[in-house]
Design an enzyme around this catalytic site. Structure first.
Site, mmCIF file in Angstrom:
data_model
loop_
_atom_site.group_PDB
_atom_site.id
_atom_site.type_symbol
_atom_site.label_atom_id
_atom_site.label_comp_id
_atom_site.label_asym_id
_atom_site.label_seq_id
_atom_site.Cartn_x
_atom_site.Cartn_y
_atom_site.Cartn_z
ATOM 1 N N ASP A 59 0.815 -0.715 0.122
ATOM 2 C CA ASP A 59 -0.087 0.338 -0.066
ATOM 3 C C ASP A 59 0.904 1.513 -0.047
ATOM 4 O O ASP A 59 1.109 2.397 1.320
ATOM 5 C CB ASP A 59 -0.585 -0.068 1.288
ATOM 6 C CG ASP A 59 -1.968 1.318 1.667
ATOM 7 O OD1 ASP A 59 -2.179 2.176 0.776
ATOM 8 O OD2 ASP A 59 -2.006 1.531 2.770
HETATM 9 C C1 SPV Z 1 -6.327 1.257 4.597
HETATM 10 O O1 SPV Z 1 -7.556 0.249 5.458
HETATM 11 O O2 SPV Z 1 -6.144 1.108 3.512
HETATM 12 C C2 SPV Z 1 -6.273 2.099 5.793
HETATM 13 C C3 SPV Z 1 -6.470 2.351 7.020
HETATM 14 O O3 SPV Z 1 -5.488 3.004 5.263
HETATM 15 S S1 SPV Z 1 -4.701 1.655 8.097
HETATM 16 O O4 SPV Z 1 -3.677 0.652 6.905
HETATM 17 O O5 SPV Z 1 -4.827 1.382 8.902
HETATM 18 O O6 SPV Z 1 -3.848 2.689 7.231
HETATM 19 MG MG MG Z 2 -5.708 3.205 3.324
#
Ligand code: SPV
Ligand code: MG
Length: 289
Positions: A59
């Site tokens: 991510d």
């Molecule tokens: C997501 O689920 O992508 C979020 C929450 O942004 S976190 O992964 O905690 O940043």
């Molecule tokens: Mg996120």
């Protein structure tokens, strides 16, 4: 008498404004979103972390807006509860935010959430070098998002990562207040501590009418009742569904190979009929009659 069907933005707005604390769960595709709905959650969080993971990627702004929008659109077409789309930083500058709001609103989500990290961003739980944009720069993104939306009920959530960056509660509150003044319909306050103390303090000092959203991933022992008492308006269980899928798949596949058949797993996995139901097969077969 005509029956007014509430729009998804209106329904999401009502969840945030209700006296009962709302519950959302993260999904990464149509099927997981449908399961969120079936479990009884109020809303789906179209999570950047889990959508990225479902593509086998971290991510960190590797997927584009188009990728996230495609995954989110699949959720919209399967679900009958509102979707709150996790749109990271808005995918760039305020110009990208305007394009993002137009695209996501047209796709039928209830609202979007953007965060005050620098683009490209990394997931909040990765590393220690998270960087925020200046408060005014992000407030402008919020103002642009609000000026762009067509349906007045469309929800724009402003997420501050001030606590993630270790900047403290005063900075988090200053930023959240400024984003609320810029027009945010809700504030998401994120934390990576094991306990909810800083979130509870934030909620105790929050002095705007604007609802607050929390994500108890690391401080998971903080239950819904406590979140409710502390003043949270929406609790998001952002990645538990994906993590459950990872464990279930790994266990099931491992057992099949170890035992040489699927006998040992059959009683623990969904029947074909359950999958047919999720696919709404009966409704489609009608066209074939
Ligand atoms: C997501 O689920 O992508 C979020 C929450 O942004 S976190 O992964 O905690 O940043
Ligand atoms: Mg996120």
């Amino acid at each position: 008498m005509s029956t007014q069907v509430e729009s998804m933005p209106m329904r999401l707005r009502e969840i945030l404004r209700s006296s009962r604390t709302g519950r959302a769960a993260g999904a990464y595709d149509a099927l997981s979103a449908k399961l969120v709905e079936r479990a009884g959650f109020d809303a789906v969080w179209a999570s950047s972390f889990t959508i990225s993971a479902s593509r086998g990627l971290p991510d960190m702004s590797l997927l584009t807006m188009t990728d996230y929008l495609e995954a989110t659109s699949h959720m919209v077409s399967t679900c009958d509860i509102p979707i709150l789309a996790d749109c990271d930083t808005g995918f760039g500058t305020a110009v990208n935010v305007a394009h993002m709001v137009r695209s996501y609103e047209a796709a039928g989500v209830g609202g979007v959430c953007i965060e005050d990290k620098v683009f490209p961003k990394t997931n909040s739980f990765v590393g220690e070098r998270q960087m925020l944009v200046p408060t005014e720069q992000f407030a402008r993104k919020i103002a642009v998002a609000k000026a762009t939306q067509d349906n007045p009920d469309f929800v724009v959530v402003a997420r501050t990562e001030a606590l993630i960056c270790g900047l403290g509660i005063d900075e988090a509150l200053d930023r959240a207040r400024r984003y609320a003044e810029a027009g945010a319909d809700a504030i998401l306050i994120h934390s990576k501590q094991r306990r909810a103390d800083e979130i509870v303090q934030f909620l105790g000092r929050w002095d705007f009418e604007v609802p607050v959203v929390v994500v108890p991933t690391t401080y998971y022992s903080w239950g819904l009742d406590e979140a409710s008492r502390a003043g949270a308006d929406l609790v998001i269980y952002a990645n538990q569904a994906l993590r459950a899928a990872v464990s279930a798949l790994a266990d099931t596949l491992g057992l099949i190979l170890r035992t040489g058949s699927s006998v040992a797993v059959e009683s623990n996995i969904a029947s074909l009929q359950e999958v047919f139901d999720l696919q709404q097969l009966e409704e489609w077969l009608v066209f074939d009659r």
